[in-house]
Design a protein around this motif. Sequence first.
Motif, mmCIF file in Angstrom:
data_model
loop_
_atom_site.group_PDB
_atom_site.id
_atom_site.type_symbol
_atom_site.label_atom_id
_atom_site.label_comp_id
_atom_site.label_asym_id
_atom_site.label_seq_id
_atom_site.Cartn_x
_atom_site.Cartn_y
_atom_site.Cartn_z
ATOM 1 N N SER A 324 0.817 -1.213 0.000
ATOM 2 C CA SER A 324 0.000 0.000 0.000
ATOM 3 C C SER A 324 0.851 1.264 0.000
ATOM 4 O O SER A 324 0.405 2.316 -0.466
ATOM 5 C CB SER A 324 -0.923 0.018 1.227
ATOM 6 O OG SER A 324 -1.765 -1.104 1.244
ATOM 7 N N SER A 325 2.068 1.157 0.519
ATOM 8 C CA SER A 325 2.924 2.340 0.642
ATOM 9 C C SER A 325 3.598 2.736 -0.666
ATOM 10 O O SER A 325 4.162 3.824 -0.764
ATOM 11 C CB SER A 325 4.015 2.074 1.695
ATOM 12 O OG SER A 325 5.003 1.188 1.190
ATOM 13 N N GLN A 326 3.539 1.863 -1.677
ATOM 14 C CA GLN A 326 4.372 2.057 -2.865
ATOM 15 C C GLN A 326 3.659 2.631 -4.091
ATOM 16 O O GLN A 326 4.255 2.740 -5.156
ATOM 17 C CB GLN A 326 5.061 0.748 -3.232
ATOM 18 C CG GLN A 326 6.098 0.300 -2.219
ATOM 19 C CD GLN A 326 7.140 1.376 -1.962
ATOM 20 O OE1 GLN A 326 7.893 1.750 -2.860
ATOM 21 N NE2 GLN A 326 7.186 1.894 -0.741
ATOM 22 N N ASP A 327 2.392 3.000 -3.942
ATOM 23 C CA ASP A 327 1.682 3.668 -5.046
ATOM 24 C C ASP A 327 1.817 2.916 -6.366
ATOM 25 O O ASP A 327 2.147 3.504 -7.408
ATOM 26 C CB ASP A 327 2.190 5.104 -5.220
ATOM 27 C CG ASP A 327 2.039 5.927 -3.948
ATOM 28 O OD1 ASP A 327 1.034 5.740 -3.250
ATOM 29 O OD2 ASP A 327 2.934 6.737 -3.654
ATOM 30 N N ASP A 328 1.616 1.638 -6.337
ATOM 31 C CA ASP A 328 1.652 0.765 -7.518
ATOM 32 C C ASP A 328 3.050 0.580 -8.118
ATOM 33 O O ASP A 328 3.193 0.036 -9.207
ATOM 34 C CB ASP A 328 0.693 1.247 -8.604
ATOM 35 C CG ASP A 328 0.166 0.079 -9.440
ATOM 36 O OD1 ASP A 328 -0.127 -0.978 -8.855
ATOM 37 O OD2 ASP A 328 0.070 0.223 -10.676
ATOM 38 N N LYS A 329 4.091 1.015 -7.403
ATOM 39 C CA LYS A 329 5.448 0.673 -7.834
ATOM 40 C C LYS A 329 5.664 -0.816 -7.585
ATOM 41 O O LYS A 329 5.047 -1.392 -6.685
ATOM 42 C CB LYS A 329 6.479 1.478 -7.046
ATOM 43 C CG LYS A 329 6.477 2.965 -7.341
ATOM 44 C CD LYS A 329 7.498 3.670 -6.454
ATOM 45 C CE LYS A 329 7.506 5.174 -6.705
ATOM 46 N NZ LYS A 329 8.444 5.870 -5.787
ATOM 47 N N PRO A 330 6.534 -1.476 -8.334
ATOM 48 C CA PRO A 330 6.774 -2.916 -8.134
ATOM 49 C C PRO A 330 7.283 -3.222 -6.732
ATOM 50 O O PRO A 330 8.132 -2.498 -6.199
ATOM 51 C CB PRO A 330 7.840 -3.247 -9.182
ATOM 52 C CG PRO A 330 7.749 -2.162 -10.193
ATOM 53 C CD PRO A 330 7.336 -0.937 -9.455
ATOM 54 N N VAL A 331 6.755 -4.280 -6.144
ATOM 55 C CA VAL A 331 7.218 -4.773 -4.839
ATOM 56 C C VAL A 331 7.503 -6.265 -4.989
ATOM 57 O O VAL A 331 6.580 -7.063 -5.175
ATOM 58 C CB VAL A 331 6.173 -4.550 -3.726
ATOM 59 C CG1 VAL A 331 6.653 -5.175 -2.415
ATOM 60 C CG2 VAL A 331 5.893 -3.059 -3.532
ATOM 61 N N ILE A 332 8.777 -6.621 -4.961
ATOM 62 C CA ILE A 332 9.174 -8.031 -5.101
ATOM 63 C C ILE A 332 9.348 -8.620 -3.709
ATOM 64 O O ILE A 332 10.234 -8.214 -2.949
ATOM 65 C CB ILE A 332 10.481 -8.157 -5.903
ATOM 66 C CG1 ILE A 332 10.304 -7.552 -7.296
ATOM 67 C CG2 ILE A 332 10.899 -9.627 -6.012
ATOM 68 C CD1 ILE A 332 11.590 -7.475 -8.102
#
Length: 574
Positions: A324-332
């Motif tokens: 939720s913290s990444q504003d739709d940036k990739p999270v691996i």
Amino acid sequence: MPEIITGLKLSEGIGFGSIFISSEADIEISEREIDTAQIDNEVSAYKDSIQKAHIQLRQLRENVGEHLDEDSAAIFDAHIMMLDDPGFNEQIINHINNLNNAEKAIQLAGDVYIKKFESLDSEYMKARALDVKDICMRLTANIQGVQLTDLTRVDEPVVVVAEELTPSASAQLDSKYVKGIITAKGGITSHSAIIARSLNIPAISGLDDILSKVTHGDDIIIDGFTGDIVLAPTEIEMAAYSEKKKAQEEREIKLKEFIGKETKTLDGINISLYANIKGPEDVNDVKSNDAEGIGLYRTEFLYMNRMNLPSEEEQFKAYKAVLSSQDDKPVIIRTLDIGGDKELSYLNLPKESNPFLGERSIRFLLKNEEIFKTQLRALVRASGHGNLKVMFPMVTTIDEFNRAKALLVEEKEKYEAEIGKKLNDIATGVMVETPSAAMISDQLAKHVDFFSIGSNDLIQYTMAADRLNDQVSDLYQPYHPSVLGLIKKVIESGRNNNKWVGICGEMACDYKSIALLAGFGIDELSVTPKNILAIREYISKIKKTDMEQLSEQVLSCDSAEDVLYLIDEHLNLT
């Protein structure tokens, strides 16, 4: 005459102040036996101490949470969990029933856990022994009415010197007055080191005889960049280190100019720059350093520093918070990676003669499906809250990847049936850490969505040299042509199959290897958040076309030394 001694660097920075020697509270434990008529009173005293400890730890957690980051505050969540641990409490009550006084019962039960943690190979887990000591000291101090170490009375610039700092003492540090920390014991994963880094206080450890070398009130300089400590500095040393501190501060201001900029080479080639994290506590660092995504979420930290497995709900909340913290940036998010130098004491796994080649990472998960499925279900539930990509560690065969992915798909389909709707597809990849995976990367690429090269393990497995063993450290060679050849092969396999390839580990942070990786055509680097802006600046100064020529030349070298010479010559470092 000033004296310079060097220790282990725990937190960067330069500090000046007078020496403040911190010692533990004076707690003595009586060996007296009690009679049966006193058992209830001792049990009652113990339970009262737990209630007081709960209040104290919640207050500490609140204070730390307000002034530091979530990583530091979470230390005390682990302490509260131990207070509530049924096994720990049962042992203490049993010792009291065996006619030990409450303080002695706490010591006996604590010693079991302390010895267990100290016997583990992992430095991270060894450091948890101090958590147990801290908890036991707090409980005993509450019974005896003794005040624990108090650093809140410090009201002038000091460098704290101690045998070791407990988490409770570390939580009292105020960067307004505490300009450095020096301890005889404690490693990079100790809680005092974590809190020091959060406060940007320089810290150095590993100096066994430091307390015999210093005098309370004397002047001292601490250099967390080099690990140097200057005792009895003259005006000349003070001036020189003041200049170094000023230069570092100016450098940090300059790097902030790269916030909001793309990461691209001088000839316009983009390289994604992601962050490595341990959990939700790191997301503020990720944002403040302008990472373009999260390239490695090490979920094993959710399982460590505790007495039992994390529940599905606990994992879901952690994964959701990060996504939720990444504003739709990739999270691996990497699935549980234990074994080797990472152990979970509560699982009581059998000792292996060579744990790095044993049942670790994906091998452990595929043999312990219930643990694996709990994590996969939590990941599936969290997937709707961001751009999730799941990565399986230490894959050596295509079959391992396919089995792991099948379990993920199975849990996803079960959850979709429960909620009555379809979820978005979840990208799946592997961490390439073994020569086997690198050699079959062309075939693997037809099954996976991405690769992330785990350079630390790939080096040690390729060179057959344990990276934690000083006896063979000379063989741990990141620049050996065999290692570089495997890395290039993986990158080419990804490119040939339209799959992106990233890298994490020390090579992703090293400027010389970044130059080679750019030449090989790497798509993404995943690094510690604090390194992001400096690496973005460095990449902006190199040309990919120049690095392509260099990367071709190094593969013809005979040794790591030859490779390094070629890099230095190419980058004008000779």
